[in-house]
Scaffold this motif. Structure first.
Motif, PDB file in Angstrom:
ATOM      1  N   ARG A 169       0.836  -1.212   0.000  1.00 46.78           N
ATOM      2  CA  ARG A 169       0.000   0.000   0.000  1.00 46.78           C
ATOM      3  C   ARG A 169       0.866   1.255   0.000  1.00 46.78           C
ATOM      4  N   TYR A 202       0.909   4.097  -2.866  1.00 47.56           N
ATOM      5  CA  TYR A 202       0.573   5.457  -2.438  1.00 47.56           C
ATOM      6  C   TYR A 202       1.662   6.445  -2.854  1.00 47.56           C
ATOM      7  N   GLY A 223      -9.759   3.335   0.824  1.00 44.87           N
ATOM      8  CA  GLY A 223      -9.320   3.539   2.192  1.00 44.87           C
ATOM      9  C   GLY A 223      -9.188   2.208   2.907  1.00 44.87           C
ATOM     10  N   GLU A 224      -8.171   2.060   3.761  1.00 41.40           N
ATOM     11  CA  GLU A 224      -7.990   0.787   4.460  1.00 41.40           C
ATOM     12  C   GLU A 224      -7.108   0.970   5.687  1.00 41.40           C
ATOM     13  N   ARG A 225      -7.156  -0.042   6.560  1.00 41.29           N
ATOM     14  CA  ARG A 225      -6.247  -0.139   7.704  1.00 41.29           C
ATOM     15  C   ARG A 225      -5.860  -1.591   7.888  1.00 41.29           C
ATOM     16  N   SER A 244     -13.889   3.269  11.101  1.00 42.23           N
ATOM     17  CA  SER A 244     -13.163   4.457  10.656  1.00 42.23           C
ATOM     18  C   SER A 244     -13.091   4.585   9.139  1.00 42.23           C
ATOM     19  N   VAL A 245     -12.990   3.453   8.386  1.00 38.99           N
ATOM     20  CA  VAL A 245     -12.880   3.574   6.925  1.00 38.99           C
ATOM     21  C   VAL A 245     -14.232   3.755   6.264  1.00 38.99           C
ATOM     22  N   GLN A 291     -10.699  -3.029   4.439  1.00 38.38           N
ATOM     23  CA  GLN A 291     -10.680  -2.160   3.260  1.00 38.38           C
ATOM     24  C   GLN A 291     -12.090  -1.679   2.934  1.00 38.38           C
ATOM     25  N   GLN A 292     -12.159  -0.413   2.595  1.00 34.65           N
ATOM     26  CA  GLN A 292     -13.429   0.158   2.165  1.00 34.65           C
ATOM     27  C   GLN A 292     -13.924  -0.565   0.921  1.00 34.65           C
TER      28      GLN A 292
END
Length: 726
Positions: free
Chosen positions: A509, A513, A521-523, A537-538, A596-597
């Motif tokens: 990622r 980026y 969007g992801e974490r 959050s995403v 992941q969104q």
């Protein structure tokens, strides 16, 4: 090997002593012209070479009327070129003598034995000698070379006995063509067919086993000489592919067309690889991508190659695809129209005013429509009516190419109007090509060539005109590319360090980026509860994916759940993923979960990179789903790309029309896809020594103005498998 005279061992020297020598020695020369060694000397003498020629043979004092010398060292001067035709076991001794005597170049016609271990073959010894001595060497196992206008026939091929070169200055309206081939037999086959078609050959070079001088270096030399409009290449594989970009660039800058028959289109050389992209890459994909980038025209048949060569020689470059057909037979015109349109050309209607003017000349029982049926009557007045029609045709609006279909079995139909045809060809604004449905008379074809005209078969005409129109568009793009200052490739400061193997999700990622490749969007979290917090959050809905350096394809491992709408679903899905992965791949290291969104539905595409060992990083683009799995609708291009390159890739997709919108769907955001391709290509080029493969699958492409996003990514760092042969 005998000791060498002290010589420079620096970079490869000029090919001038080889291809433009002032003096030549024929080592192994024979009196018997039925033998290769005798024919080699005879053809050199018959060609009219202006410099001194020295036969070398210890068994004779006089060979074919010339004083012979017992060895190279006994020659009265240090010749530029030695043509060597002695037994294989004598080659290295002869080369050593050449070095001591100051000979600057050599061509070796002898072939070494087959089945000799690598490093012990004749060409291996010759290659080492060339590096040590600095002498330029063609072969071994070369069939030789010719310069028809320099009078240098340095070959034993009997083809020249039956098909001698044209006299200097013959066919002045035809541009010269050269042939460079890794097969001597194919070189002279192309030569004989070209000569039959009145295509004047300037140079022909058979490179043999390429111990020193290799095909691309010969091409570079001929481009620099600026004596040929087109160079025909028969290629088994480039010995030094890294030379290709520079050579092809210089040819494109000089306006010299390269037309290549490259054998080896099969998928037998497909490499095993991790990514989807690399699995789609056959042994020949990189050559196609390289040819596409530099405007090299690739052909499949000798007929296609020679038709293109003849058209370029005659200066028959179209400025579009629209053909006007003039025929003495309505049936032949209809057939020609079908062939043209099947090849991608157009046969449009004439503008009304032009049709009216044409109708004043065409006989009443003919037709002024396109195809124009002028009937056989127009040849009964000595061709005056036909010439008037052709003169008018050159002014037709909306037309790029003229095709004249008439029988040339009777040569006088051309010879009788040769001065008028010459005057017409002098002022033509567009190509005018003749086609004879019957076998054309030899004198008719000669007369056409004298005036700069051209006769082709219908399929060859259609393919050649389509190909040359594409080459015209390439030339426009190339000139624009040369005017545009390329943005320098600098690795962004926020790009992560890469270690060999499949990159983890966090590094992948960060890499994308840094190069501005759009992603959802992801974490990345360590466990189930962290996944729930990350999903909040995403933004809903989300996808959960396993994070493991040992799992390249997450779905196959059971490591993906999609469309999760709330915390309860995320918690349950995360637990299922961990359980499935531990069950199916118990040895895999699990580093966490990727939250992941979920992106809205879009047109699925696949974008990837694979690093070719010969040509470097290649970018792949394909339509997703069954289009790439079943139909293999994918195109490749060398990295880095310009926006124009990226647009060109998109245009080459078989399913390109789908992106324009079908059955009420809006057109896709082609601009966003092109920008994403450029970003990925720049990443690949900048990290050419680190990144072996990239797979972005899927890339979701949205309607115009709404962008594109890489939903899932796989990046493999490290060197790709080396190709065993080219």
């Amino acid at each position: 090997m005998m000791d060498l005279a002290t010589q420079s061992t620096g970079t490869a020297g000029s090919l001038e002593p080889l291809f433009s020598p002032r003096s030549v020695a024929v080592v192994g020369a024979s009196q018997d012209t039925k033998r290769i060694r005798g024919r080699l000397l005879r053809q050199l003498l018959d060609g009219g070479f202006a410099g001194p020629v020295y036969p070398v043979n210890p068994s004779s004092d006089l060979i074919q009327g010339l004083k012979a010398y017992p060895s190279v060292e006994a020659l009265p001067e240090a010749v530029d070129l030695a043509l060597i035709a002695v037994a294989a076991e004598q080659i290295m001794e002869v080369l050593a003598q050449c070095a001591r005597r100051g000979v600057r170049a050599a061509a070796i016609f002898t072939a070494g034995a087959n089945g000799v271990p690598l490093g012990q073959r004749l060409q291996d010894h010759v290659a080492a000698f060339a590096r040590q001595s600095g002498m330029r060497i063609l072969g071994p196992n070369a069939e030789g070379f010719i310069d028809t206008e320099g009078g240098l026939l340095a070959t034993f091929s009997p083809t020249l006995i039956h098909v001698p070169p044209l006299p200097v200055g013959a066919l002045p309206r035809r541009g010269r063509v050269s042939i460079v081939s890794q097969s001597g037999a194919m070189a002279f086959a192309l030569y004989s067919r070209a000569m039959k078609d009145h295509v004047p050959i300037r140079h022909l070079v058979s490179t043999g086993n390429e111990s020193d001088v290799e095909l691309l270096e010969v091409v570079d030399h001929l481009v620099a000489q600026a004596s040929s409009r087109v160079i025909l290449l028969f290629v088994e594989g480039f010995r030094d592919p890294h030379r290709f970009a520079a050579v092809a660039s210089r040819a494109a800058d000089a306006g010299v067309a390269l037309v290549v028959a490259k054998i080896g289109r099969s998928s037998a050389g497909q490499r095993a690889a991790v990514s989807h992209t690399a699995h789609l890459t056959g042994a020949d994909t990189a050559y196609d991508a390289a040819f596409e980038r530099y405007g090299v025209i690739r052909v499949d048949t000798p007929d296609e190659m020679l038709a293109i060569a003849a058209a370029i020689s005659a200066g028959a470059y179209p400025k579009g695809k629209r053909v006007a057909i003039v025929t003495t037979s309505g049936g032949a015109g209809g057939w020609a129209a079908d062939i043209c349109e099947q090849a991608g050309l157009e046969v449009p209607e004439f503008a009304p005013e032009f049709k009216r003017r044409l109708g004043e000349i065409v006989p009443d029982y003919g037709s002024a429509e396109n195809p124009v049926d002028v009937t056989a009557r127009v040849v009964e007045d000595g061709g005056r009516t036909l010439l008037g029609i052709l003169d008018l045709l050159d002014t037709a609006p909306g037309i790029d190419i003229g095709l004249v279909i008439m029988s040339l079995v009777a040569s006088e139909r051309i010879t009788g109007i040769e001065p008028e045809l010459a005057a017409l060809h002098t002022k033509l604004a567009r190509p005018l090509v003749f086609h004879s449905p019957g076998v054309a008379g030899a004198e008719a074809l000669t007369a056409l060539a004298r005036v700069g005209g051209l006769q082709l078969g219908l399929p060859e005409f259609a393919r050649a005109m389509r190909t040359l129109d594409e080459y015209r568009l390439f030339r426009d793009r190339w000139q624009q590319r040369r005017k545009t200052q390329a943005e320098p490739l600098v690795i962004p400061s926020n790009a992560p360090a890469l270690t060999a193997g499949v990159l983890d999700a966090k590094t992948t990622r960060a890499l994308l980026y840094a190069w501005k490749v759009p992603q959802p969007g992801e974490r990345i979290v360590s466990g189930v509860e962290g996944a729930v917090e990350a999903a909040e959050s995403v933004g809903w809905p989300v996808a959960i994916k396993i994070v493991s350096p040992d799992i390249a394809h997450k779905t196959e491992a059971g490591g993906v759940e999609l469309g999760l709408q709330n915390a309860q679903e995320v918690r349950a899905a995360s637990e299922r993923i961990l359980e499935r992965v531990r069950s199916r791949m118990p040895d895999a290291r699990i580093e966490g979960l990727q939250v992941q969104q979920m992106m809205p539905p879009g047109r699925e595409m696949v974008v990837g990179v694979v690093r070719d060992p010969d040509f470097g990083p290649m970018v792949m683009l394909g339509l997703g789903g069954i289009y790439i799995e079943v139909l293999r609708d994918a195109v490749f291009a060398l990295a880095p790309l310009t926006l124009d390159d990226a647009q060109g890739m998109i245009a080459r997709l078989k399913g390109r029309a789908i992106l324009d919108g079908v059955r009420g769907e809006p057109p896709a955001d082609i601009g966003a896809l092109a920008e994403l391709l450029v970003s990925v290509s720049r990443l690949a080029a900048a990290h050419a020594d680190d990144v072996a493969e990239i797979d972005l699958n899927p890339v979701l492409l949205y309607p115009a103005g709404r962008g594109a996003v890489a939903v899932d990514a796989l990046v493999v760092a490290g060197a790709p498998a080396a190709r065993e042969s080219h």
